[in-house]
Design a protein around this motif. Structure first.
Motif, short mmCIF file in Angstrom:
data_model
loop_
_atom_site.label_atom_id
_atom_site.label_comp_id
_atom_site.label_asym_id
_atom_site.label_seq_id
_atom_site.Cartn_x
_atom_site.Cartn_y
_atom_site.Cartn_z
N GLN A 125 -6.46 -0.03 -7.91
CA GLN A 125 -6.41 -1.33 -8.59
C GLN A 125 -6.10 -2.39 -7.54
OE1 GLN A 125 -3.60 -1.48 -11.73
NE2 GLN A 125 -3.86 -3.66 -12.05
N ARG A 126 -6.83 -3.49 -7.59
CA ARG A 126 -6.63 -4.55 -6.61
C ARG A 126 -5.23 -5.14 -6.77
NH1 ARG A 126 -10.34 -2.22 -4.44
NH2 ARG A 126 -12.46 -2.79 -4.88
N LEU A 127 -4.52 -5.17 -5.69
CA LEU A 127 -3.15 -5.68 -5.71
C LEU A 127 -3.12 -7.01 -4.99
CD1 LEU A 127 -1.40 -2.33 -4.82
CD2 LEU A 127 -1.70 -3.35 -7.06
N SER A 128 -2.26 -7.89 -5.46
CA SER A 128 -2.31 -9.27 -4.98
C SER A 128 -1.74 -9.48 -3.59
CB SER A 128 -1.60 -10.19 -5.97
OG SER A 128 -0.26 -9.80 -6.10
N ASP A 129 -0.73 -8.75 -3.18
CA ASP A 129 -0.21 -8.98 -1.84
C ASP A 129 0.56 -7.78 -1.32
OD1 ASP A 129 2.21 -9.07 -3.16
OD2 ASP A 129 2.43 -11.23 -2.94
N THR A 130 0.90 -7.84 -0.05
CA THR A 130 1.58 -6.74 0.62
C THR A 130 2.93 -6.42 -0.02
OG1 THR A 130 0.55 -7.47 2.66
CG2 THR A 130 2.37 -5.94 2.87
N GLU A 131 3.67 -7.42 -0.39
CA GLU A 131 4.99 -7.19 -0.99
C GLU A 131 4.87 -6.40 -2.29
OE1 GLU A 131 8.82 -6.73 -1.08
OE2 GLU A 131 7.76 -7.66 0.57
N GLU A 132 3.89 -6.73 -3.09
CA GLU A 132 3.67 -6.00 -4.34
C GLU A 132 3.34 -4.54 -4.05
OE1 GLU A 132 1.29 -6.45 -8.56
OE2 GLU A 132 0.73 -7.72 -6.87
N VAL A 133 2.54 -4.30 -3.02
CA VAL A 133 2.21 -2.93 -2.64
C VAL A 133 3.47 -2.18 -2.26
CG1 VAL A 133 1.01 -1.50 -0.95
CG2 VAL A 133 -0.14 -3.48 -1.91
N ARG A 134 4.30 -2.81 -1.45
CA ARG A 134 5.56 -2.16 -1.04
C ARG A 134 6.45 -1.83 -2.24
NH1 ARG A 134 6.45 -6.37 3.28
NH2 ARG A 134 5.04 -5.68 4.88
N VAL A 135 6.56 -2.77 -3.15
CA VAL A 135 7.40 -2.55 -4.34
C VAL A 135 6.86 -1.39 -5.16
CG1 VAL A 135 8.08 -3.57 -6.55
CG2 VAL A 135 8.27 -4.92 -4.46
N LEU A 136 5.55 -1.37 -5.38
CA LEU A 136 4.96 -0.30 -6.18
C LEU A 136 5.08 1.05 -5.47
CD1 LEU A 136 1.78 -2.09 -7.54
CD2 LEU A 136 3.83 -1.46 -8.83
N LEU A 137 4.84 1.07 -4.16
CA LEU A 137 4.97 2.33 -3.42
C LEU A 137 6.40 2.84 -3.44
CD1 LEU A 137 2.67 1.81 -0.30
CD2 LEU A 137 2.30 3.37 -2.21
N ALA A 138 7.36 1.93 -3.39
CA ALA A 138 8.77 2.34 -3.41
C ALA A 138 9.16 2.99 -4.73
CB ALA A 138 9.66 1.13 -3.14
N GLN A 139 8.42 2.69 -5.79
CA GLN A 139 8.74 3.26 -7.09
C GLN A 139 8.04 4.59 -7.35
OE1 GLN A 139 8.52 0.36 -10.29
NE2 GLN A 139 8.95 -1.28 -8.83
N LEU A 140 7.16 5.00 -6.45
CA LEU A 140 6.49 6.29 -6.58
C LEU A 140 7.36 7.38 -5.97
CD1 LEU A 140 2.83 5.47 -5.41
CD2 LEU A 140 3.61 5.89 -7.74
N GLU A 144 4.01 11.25 -3.20
CA GLU A 144 2.84 10.48 -3.61
C GLU A 144 2.70 9.20 -2.78
OE1 GLU A 144 2.77 9.76 -7.83
OE2 GLU A 144 2.67 11.90 -8.29
N ALA A 145 3.80 8.52 -2.57
CA ALA A 145 3.76 7.28 -1.79
C ALA A 145 3.24 7.54 -0.38
CB ALA A 145 5.15 6.64 -1.73
N ASN A 146 3.64 8.67 0.19
CA ASN A 146 3.20 9.03 1.54
C ASN A 146 1.69 9.25 1.57
OD1 ASN A 146 3.57 9.55 4.26
ND2 ASN A 146 4.05 11.69 3.93
N VAL A 147 1.16 9.96 0.58
CA VAL A 147 -0.28 10.22 0.51
C VAL A 147 -1.04 8.90 0.32
CG1 VAL A 147 -2.11 11.35 -0.82
CG2 VAL A 147 -0.02 12.60 -0.29
N VAL A 148 -0.57 8.04 -0.57
CA VAL A 148 -1.22 6.74 -0.79
C VAL A 148 -1.22 5.92 0.49
CG1 VAL A 148 -1.03 4.53 -2.01
CG2 VAL A 148 -0.76 6.67 -3.27
N ARG A 149 -0.09 5.87 1.16
CA ARG A 149 0.04 5.11 2.40
C ARG A 149 -0.95 5.62 3.45
NH1 ARG A 149 5.19 5.62 2.42
NH2 ARG A 149 5.84 3.75 1.35
N LEU A 150 -0.99 6.94 3.63
CA LEU A 150 -1.86 7.52 4.65
C LEU A 150 -3.34 7.29 4.33
CD1 LEU A 150 0.02 10.89 5.27
CD2 LEU A 150 -0.25 9.01 6.90
N TYR A 151 -3.70 7.44 3.07
CA TYR A 151 -5.11 7.33 2.69
C TYR A 151 -5.59 5.88 2.63
CZ TYR A 151 -9.52 8.00 0.24
OH TYR A 151 -10.84 7.98 -0.10
#
Length: 191
Positions: A125-140, A144-151
Motif C-alpha cells: 500500500q502506498r505510504l505517504s512518507d518515511t516516518e509513517e513507514v518507520r512507525v508501521l514497521l515498528a508495530q510489526l 516480519e519488519a525485517n523481511v519487509v525492510r530487506l525486500y
C-alpha cells in the motif's frame, strides 16, 4: 577475453564524436544491456514490463553519455568492452531498481502495474512518507519488519533474504503478505 579490434574502433569513434559512431555503439551493445536488465530482474525475482526495460536501457545510455562519455573514457582495455559494459550496466540497473522500490514503498512513485514486484505478490500500500513507514514497521513483529525492510527498502530478492536471515525462501512471500495486511490495518486504524 581481450578487447576486440571492432570494439576498440567503435569506442574510439564514439569518444571522438564521429558521425554515426553512437548509433553503431547502440546497435552493437543494446542486446547486451537488455540481457543484463532481464538477468538482473530474474535474479532479484522481479517482473519488468517492456516499458520498464526501455526505461532502464535509457538510464544506462544516459549514464554512458554523461560528462562527455566519462564511463567509457574510464575503460582501460584490460577486458573486453562487452565485459566492462556488463558490469557498468548491472550496477546502474541494481541501483535504479533499489531506488525505485524504496520510492514505491514510500508512495512517491506510481510504477507500472507489473513493475518491480516479485513472486507474484501484491504491491505494498502506498505510504505517504518515511516516518509513517518507520512507525508501521515498528508495530510489526521483528521478524516480519525485517523481511519487509530487506525486500521493499533494500531491494533484496527472496533468495538473498533467505540467506541473510536463515528462513526458508518459500516462506518469504507469505511473510510479506501477512506484514502488508497488518500494515494496511494499522494504517486504517490510525487515520
Amino acid at each position: 577475453m581481450p578487447l576486440l579490434e571492432t570494439d576498440r574502433q567503435i569506442l574510439n569513434r564514439c569518444l571522438q564524436r564521429e558521425p554515426g559512431a553512437w548509433e553503431a555503439f547502440v546497435d552493437r551493445f543494446l542486446g547486451v544491456f537488455i540481457h543484463v536488465i532481464s538477468h538482473t530482474a530474474h535474479a532479484r525475482s522481479l517482473k519488468l514490463s517492456q516499458a520498464d526495460i526501455e526505461d532502464l536501457c535509457s538510464e544506462i545510455f544516459l549514464t554512458l553519455l554523461k560528462n562527455e562519455f566519462a564511463v567509457l573514457r574510464h575503460f582501460k582495455g584490460r577486458s573486453s568492452l562487452a565485459s566492462y559494459l556488463v558490469v557498468v550496466a548491472r550496477r546502474i540497473v541494481v541501483k535504479a531498481v533499489i531506488k525505485r522500490k524504496q520510492l514505491e514503498a514510500m508512495g512517491h512513485v506510481n510504477a507500472h502495474q507489473s513493475a518491480l514486484h516479485g513472486g507474484g505478490s501484491d504491491h505494498v500500500q502506498r505510504l505517504s512518507d518515511t516516518e509513517e513507514v518507520r512507525v508501521l514497521l515498528a508495530q510489526l513483529p521483528a521478524s516480519e519488519a525485517n523481511v519487509v525492510r530487506l525486500y521493499h527498502l533494500e531491494g533484496k530478492s527472496y533468495r538473498e533474504i533467505s540467506n541473510l536471515i536463515g528462513i526458508p525462501e518459500n516462506s518469504i512471500g507469505p511473510t510479506l503478505h501477512r506484514a502488508r495486511e497488518r500494515m494496511k490495518q494499522l494504517k486504517v486504524t490510525s487515520e
